[in-house]
Structure formats: structure tokens, C-alpha cells
Design a protein around this motif. Sequence first.
Motif, short mmCIF file in Angstrom:
data_model
loop_
_atom_site.label_atom_id
_atom_site.label_comp_id
_atom_site.label_asym_id
_atom_site.label_seq_id
_atom_site.Cartn_x
_atom_site.Cartn_y
_atom_site.Cartn_z
N ASP A 168 0.83 -1.20 0.00
CA ASP A 168 0.00 0.00 0.00
C ASP A 168 0.87 1.26 0.00
N GLY A 169 1.95 1.20 -0.76
CA GLY A 169 2.78 2.38 -0.94
C GLY A 169 3.75 2.68 0.18
N ALA A 170 3.83 1.81 1.20
CA ALA A 170 4.74 2.12 2.32
C ALA A 170 5.51 0.88 2.73
N LYS A 171 6.64 1.11 3.34
CA LYS A 171 7.43 0.03 3.88
C LYS A 171 6.58 -0.73 4.91
N MET A 172 6.70 -2.06 4.87
CA MET A 172 5.92 -2.85 5.81
C MET A 172 6.36 -2.59 7.24
N SER A 173 5.43 -2.28 8.11
CA SER A 173 5.77 -2.19 9.52
C SER A 173 4.52 -2.37 10.36
N SER A 175 3.59 -0.81 12.95
CA SER A 175 2.89 0.41 13.33
C SER A 175 2.01 0.93 12.20
N LYS A 176 2.42 0.69 10.96
CA LYS A 176 1.58 1.15 9.84
C LYS A 176 0.46 0.16 9.54
N GLY A 177 0.54 -1.02 10.14
CA GLY A 177 -0.52 -2.00 9.96
C GLY A 177 -0.61 -2.59 8.57
N ASN A 178 0.51 -2.57 7.84
CA ASN A 178 0.44 -3.10 6.47
C ASN A 178 1.34 -4.32 6.30
N VAL A 179 1.57 -5.05 7.38
CA VAL A 179 2.44 -6.22 7.25
C VAL A 179 1.68 -7.39 6.65
N VAL A 180 2.37 -8.13 5.80
CA VAL A 180 1.81 -9.37 5.28
C VAL A 180 2.54 -10.49 6.01
N SER A 181 1.76 -11.28 6.75
CA SER A 181 2.37 -12.36 7.52
C SER A 181 2.60 -13.57 6.63
N PRO A 182 3.77 -14.17 6.75
CA PRO A 182 4.03 -15.34 5.91
C PRO A 182 3.24 -16.57 6.36
N ASP A 183 2.81 -16.57 7.63
CA ASP A 183 2.21 -17.79 8.17
C ASP A 183 0.96 -18.20 7.41
N GLU A 184 0.07 -17.23 7.20
CA GLU A 184 -1.18 -17.53 6.51
C GLU A 184 -0.91 -17.93 5.06
N LEU A 185 0.02 -17.21 4.43
CA LEU A 185 0.36 -17.52 3.04
C LEU A 185 0.91 -18.94 2.92
#
Length: 829
Positions: A584-589, A591-601
Motif C-alpha cells: 500500500d505504498g509504504a514500507k511494511m511495519s 505500526s503502519k498495519g500493512n504487514v503481510v504475515s508469511p504464516d497464513e500464506l
Amino acid sequence: MQKSKMVEQYPFREIEPRWQKRWDEEELFKIDTKNADRKYYCLVMFPYPSAALHVGHGRNYIIGDAVVRYKMMRGYRVLSPMGFDAFGLPAENAAIKNNIHPETSTLQNIANMKTQLRRWGCGYDWLREVIACLPDYYKWTQWIFLQLYKHGLAYRKKAAVNWCPSCRTSLANEQVVNDRCERCESLVEERELEQWFFKITDYAERLLDDLKLLGGWPERVRTMQENWIGKSYGAEIDFPIAVSGEIIRCFTTRADTLFGATYMVLAPEHPMIASLIKGQKAERSCLRFVGEAKKQGKRVRVLEQTEKVGVFTGRYCINPTTQEKIPIWVANYVLMDYGTGAVMAVPTHDQRDFEFAKKYNLPMKIVIDRPTKPLALGEMREAYVEDGAMVNSAQFNGLPNREALEKIVDWLASKKMARRTVHYRLKDWLISRQRYWGAPIPIVHCAKCGTVPVSESDLPVLLPKNVRFKPTGVSPLTEHPDFKSTACPQCKGQARRDFDTMDTFVDSSWYFYRYISTREEAKAFDSNDVNRWLPVDQYIGGVEHAILHLLYSRFVNKVLYDQKFVSFKEPFAKLFTQGMIIKDGAKMSKSKGNVVSPDELIQNYGSDTVRLYTLFIGPPEKDAEWNDQAVEGCYRFLGRFWRLATFVISEGKSDSRFKPAEEGQVNAGDLERHLHLTIKKVSDDLEGDFHFNTAVASIMELINLAYQFRPESQADWNLLKQLVKNTMLLLAPFVPHLAEELWQAMGEKKSIFRSGWPSFDSDRMKLQKIEIAVQVNGRVRSHVTIPADLGEEALKVRVLEDSKVKTWLEGKNPKKVIVVPKRLVNVII
RNA sequence: GCCGGGGUGGCGAAAUUGGCAGACGCAUGGGACUUAAAAUCCCAAGGAGAGAAAUCUCCAUGCCGGUUCGAGUCCGGCCCUCGGCACCA
């Protein structure tokens, strides 16, 4: 995403854990470092143990693992170690907040991360694991400190540090972003503290020079280090103070403007100010100004919007070129820690001096003239900073200013009033931290003997565990009675330990040696083994470490080199810096709530899919936007390959989900040719600068082609088998579980990673007939298919017979015909 | 201001280093299979225009210019963007 409805493409849930276990049992990644035959040291920057990894972190390890597995298949004995940069502020802050000991949370995080790395299928020699916060490691971090101390490269001085008033702690430079605390965003202040420094400035020249040896590094990183070191050539010029004859020394890179120096400016911290102004009319106003400037602090003073202000001292000095008396000022824009803290001001040719002189009505003199339209003082709106011819400069008039620069320095040097010097922007490395969660500095303070190093045999200085966490502004160690007092190593009298701990960048500046000798108890590392295995062949990590970690490690390496602990000048032969994963245009973090967790994937698609997508997402050195839907594309491809492979292995008998092409649109020769082309392409891509994305694309093309092939004979089946088998090998570094599973399903007994890399046959890549693009006046108008070995003249004839070419020619003769062998013909009309 | 990356379809991107721009993948549309859907397999696809159609023409790699038979690629000058450094004398 309708994952639950999605049909499973292949049984990855069963395959992946099984192979992860098998590789562990077979010790696939175990390496004996006593033997350095065909050695390859692949190092991935060891992580800070955070609570959970996201797919952005994963890129680093997946790239590293692909390299490791590829090199293994190439027959190298690959060292692939992993460890944890386990000291540091976040763990300590979490400790304060959650009332949990940082060691507990750190070790928990490490356990989690190891599970995640394992699930990704990343292979490491875990017997070499290094954990920076454990005594068997930090003992040697302290040893490194002592080596520097022993050679005068660790020293103590009072200095201003970054201080966050709300966290009530000092911050590392890297934790200060735009003058604000990274965590709470309050404005950072300065605080004077007695600190330990490493004398990295002694190595500035070599750190700069040896960048030349780092051809395997990205230019970008080398440039960043070059900027950081910030070498500038110039001269120190002596300005005698009127009457007293004392000397003010100033540094300049523009000695050509010396005749135009119409006043002198000192930094508020300049040591000569006090004696200069003593008894002067201006003494009180000067002292007030200096006091205010110091209160303002350097950090605020250097902000761009801060107004340039100053005050006249009442004293004068002599411009050594003109012998004119020029006023001495004190101003907030001059910094004590660059150059000499004194600046000769040339308002006509320096913009800051220009503004300052206009404001305070100071004299100006033009000494370099504009070649186009001559300058006139009254008309100048800004300083003239370009080159030109010298004016108002006595015997140097008329010379080009760059030439005059050298001559003026020589002239003053002959009168012992100037000397050539070099200045660096690089500052000594401040390593003291007033924090708990770090390696204690192995120094004892004794009233009698002063600062005394702990002797090597008494290491480690253990970090006590039972401490109280509260943000008081001093290290919790200050309050710890057992830690606090000790016997002086020298006089055995009562003394106290240093309460500070070391910057975590000290921990990470030497861990790559420790990997070679992890079990070594008597020394930090075995020099013979280290000299055989290092420099690191390939270092992989984020570009955010381009300066700090990589510069510090180079520095420590050079210190160890000088002390003959290592025999190589640079620790990392090749460096690869991967780009960030953006969402979503920002570095994953978190605090920004835009992390994609590998576990579900991994649960939905398997880790091979996540790996493949991570490598396919784009050029690995560039930032890339994560796209969940594109992950599915990779998943589909793996299913496609799985179906083809299982179909081929059973010669069409087993997997009913695969249907061969109804009519073969591709013949056996084409397919075989493309197989060899693909092997070459993938090999080239991996040998080059890690072009995983195009390597994967070419494998996809090959599989697409195989889907167009209909096997009719045993020879066809054999070809298909050869194709899928080779494709398994090509895919193995990227999707190790699937490749290993299919490999063994083909009846192979040895691990695919011990089975070599496929080779290609250039003869089999050749075409009998080739298609040539035909251009008329540079535009493609037609194509002709010709035998590959057709001569140039015959080709020309063939092209001119082409009906479309004839149409464009309209019966005329071509002016010229250009032939690019095997590619195109351009007919010029 | 200085230094270093980048700018190519709806999107992520390729392009053998000057030779057919858009491989591969995503998203999209169509077809096959299916009672239906999912999955799978196949096909189409930069934009505009002409044609019943196969096809054909023009325009397209941030902008302007240059070199060249030929430029995404080389040269000159701009614009935008990301990163590093910066009252650095």
C-alpha cells in the motif's frame, strides 16, 4: 481471496515439513571449516530478534537461501550460518513496558524466528548459531573493545549526545530521524556526557581508499560511504591577530578567494574567544551571545531555517595576503567540529557570508570575475560561486581561479602561513550507551589508577540479570550493588565498573568471524580458519546498513588486520543489497498495519509459492510492491509443473488431472532446443547479479511450451523426462521442497542439492531455419524465414524478392541494404 | 545545493547492451469441460484508425533536440520522482 474454496494444486502441506525434517537429519548445511576446499561463504545479515517476521524480512533470507542452494549444486562447500543481533533498545523498552526481562523476550523471539526461517525452507548450519546477548558471544565483543583500547583506538571524552526527553534515554544517531525521536517523535535534545569513542577517523583515509577494492559492491553503497567519510582537500591559513600576534587558524577549500576575505568568523565554542574579548567593550554582549548560541544547541543551530546571527568581538586580525585589518566576529553558523572552528569570510563568493555581510553591513570585495558580464558590487544579489579570472589579487590577477588557488597556497606556504590539509566529515564512533541491554564496557574506574581495562582473562564482564527497569535516564547498572563495585585490576583497591554498555553496532561489527569458530572457548576466533574462509564471498542484506554497519565492520576488520588477527583488508568481497517490500505504498511495519504475515500464506499456498513469488516479484535490488493475487499466479505455476512432472514420471498413467495437448503444436526439436536455452538463461541469470525474476520467467516459458507438446513415441517420453528432470534442478534453489520431492519421485536417491547443476549443449540450441525481420527505411514491413547458414548476399537477394518489400520499393532500386546477421535486414530506399 | 538510483501497457515488469518494444506474471475478455460453479486447459489483448476478414496503416519507452540505415538503450539540455549527504567553510 477465496482461499478456502481453492483446490489444492499439489500436496505441499505434506511435502514441505517432511523435507525440512529430512534436511535437518541429513545435516545438509553442516560445514567443517577446517577444510576450505571449494569454499563459499554466503552471509545474510543477522536479524534483530523481533516478535515476528513478515514477508519483507523474508526476501533477505529467501534470496540468501537461493544463492546457498545454487552454489551447493554448483559443487561448492557453502557456509550458510545464522545468528541474532540480540542486544538493543527495543527489547529493553518492551521490558519496561511489559515487565518482562529482555533476555526472556529476546530468547522467545529467537525461538519464533527460527521456526519461521525453518518453515521458509531456509537452510543454515545451526551448530554455528551466534546470539549476541549471551556471555559466550559478548565476552568476545568486550575482547574487541580491549584490542582497540590497547592500541589507543578507544578513548573517553565529554561529548554531546542525542537525548530524548520523553523516553528519558540517549539515542543512537540512527534512532534520530529529522531531529526527532524515532519512537515518540519528540524533538531530540543535546546532553553533555562522558563517553567512549572508537577512533574510526584514524582509518578515514584507508576506509575511503579501499573502497576501490570493493568492485563487488553496488556503486550506490560505495558512494554513500564516500559521502559519509566526506573527504575535502584544502588548506589551513594563519591569520595573525592584530597587536597580540597570536594566530587564528582557519580551514578553507577556496584559497583562491583569500584576497576577498573581509572578515573572520569564529564558532561560539572557539577556545580563543575568551582571551580575545577580555577587557573589550564588546565583552559582555559577546559572552551573552556565546551563552545563547550554546543554549540553542548545535542541532537547532544547523537547521536551515535558523537565522544566521553574530556579534563583533571588537578585535581584528590580518589577512595574510593583503595585510589588511579585518574584523573578527562570532556567529552561530560556524561549527566547532568541522575544520578549525574558524572561517575566513568571503561575502562575494560564498552565499552564507554574503547574507551575513549584507545583514551586518560588512565590507565586500570581488576577487573572481564572471567571464560573461563583469560583476559589480552594487548589483550583486547573491554570491558569485562560479569559476572565473582573478581580480584585485595582486600578482595573481588574470589567472584562472582554480590555478590561482594552488599558487596562493604555495606562496603562503613558503612564508609558513599556510599548509595543505585534508578534512573529513567522518566523526569518531560514539559507542557508550546509557542503557541496560548491551555488552558492558570492560573498564574499571579507580580513584588512584584512573580508567583501567579489565584483563582479558577476567572476561566476560557479566551483565547482571536482576536489575530494576525504569526509565530514569541512567543505566540500571548504576544502581546494581554487585555490579557497581569491584577491585581495580591494577592496584586491587576499591573501584567501580563503567556503567555504560556498548552500541549494538559493536556486536554486529565482528559476528562473521565468530561463525567460523563458534565453539571456540579460548579465543574470539581461530585466525587460520578465518583467513581461509574469509573474506565473505557474498554478503546479503538491506541497504539501510549501507553506512553504519558496513563501515564499522570494515573499520574493525582493518584494526584486526593491523594487529595481524586477520590477513585480508576487507571483510566482504561481494555485497548485494536487496530492495524493500512495499505494501500500500509504504514500507511494511507493524505500526503502519500493512504487514503481510508469511504464516497464513504458507498455510494456504506453501512456502515454495511464497519463495517463488518473492523471487519473481521484480529485480531483487529494487523495491517491490507486494501483490497477494500475484502470489496465486506462482502457486498456479507450481501446480502446473507438478501436474506435468507427475504425468511424465508415470508416462501418462497416473495423474488424470493433466491432459496432454491434443495436437502437438511444438515438435521435439523445438522443445529440446528450448530446454538447453533455458538452462543457459537460468545459469547466466544466477551467475550474474541475481536475476531471479527473469530466471523464473524463462522456466515458466519452458513449461508453457511443454504443455504444447504431445508425446507420441518413447523418444518423446524420454525427452519430456529429461526436460522435467532438468527443470527440477533449475527450480531447486527457488522451490527446494517441491524440487526435492519430485526429484526423489523420479527414483533419485541423493538429495537434489548434491546432484549437480544441469549443463547445456550449445549445438542443441541452434536452429536450422531462422526468421529474419525485414525493415524498409527502418520500419519492420515483413519477415522471411531462411536457412540459418544462408550467406549475406543470398539473404539480400531473398529479401528483395519478398512481395511486401517489392510493394514498398515501387519498382525502384534500394539505395542501400544493411544486414544484421541472424537478426534483420534493413532496406533503405 | 552536491552525489547516486529511477521514469516503458490497467498493474509488477522484460528487452541478448544500438537491431522486430512490452517476454513472463497479475488483473481483464472470450472459448472448451461442467446441470452449474470452482479448478483446469486453450485463445485474445499497448493506443488510435481502415477493412467482411486474413490483414494493413499511423502513434507509442517522462519532455525537447542530436548522432545513426536504425535509439527504451548513445550524446546534449530540461522535467518529475526515490535515496544519501549538507549553514562542511
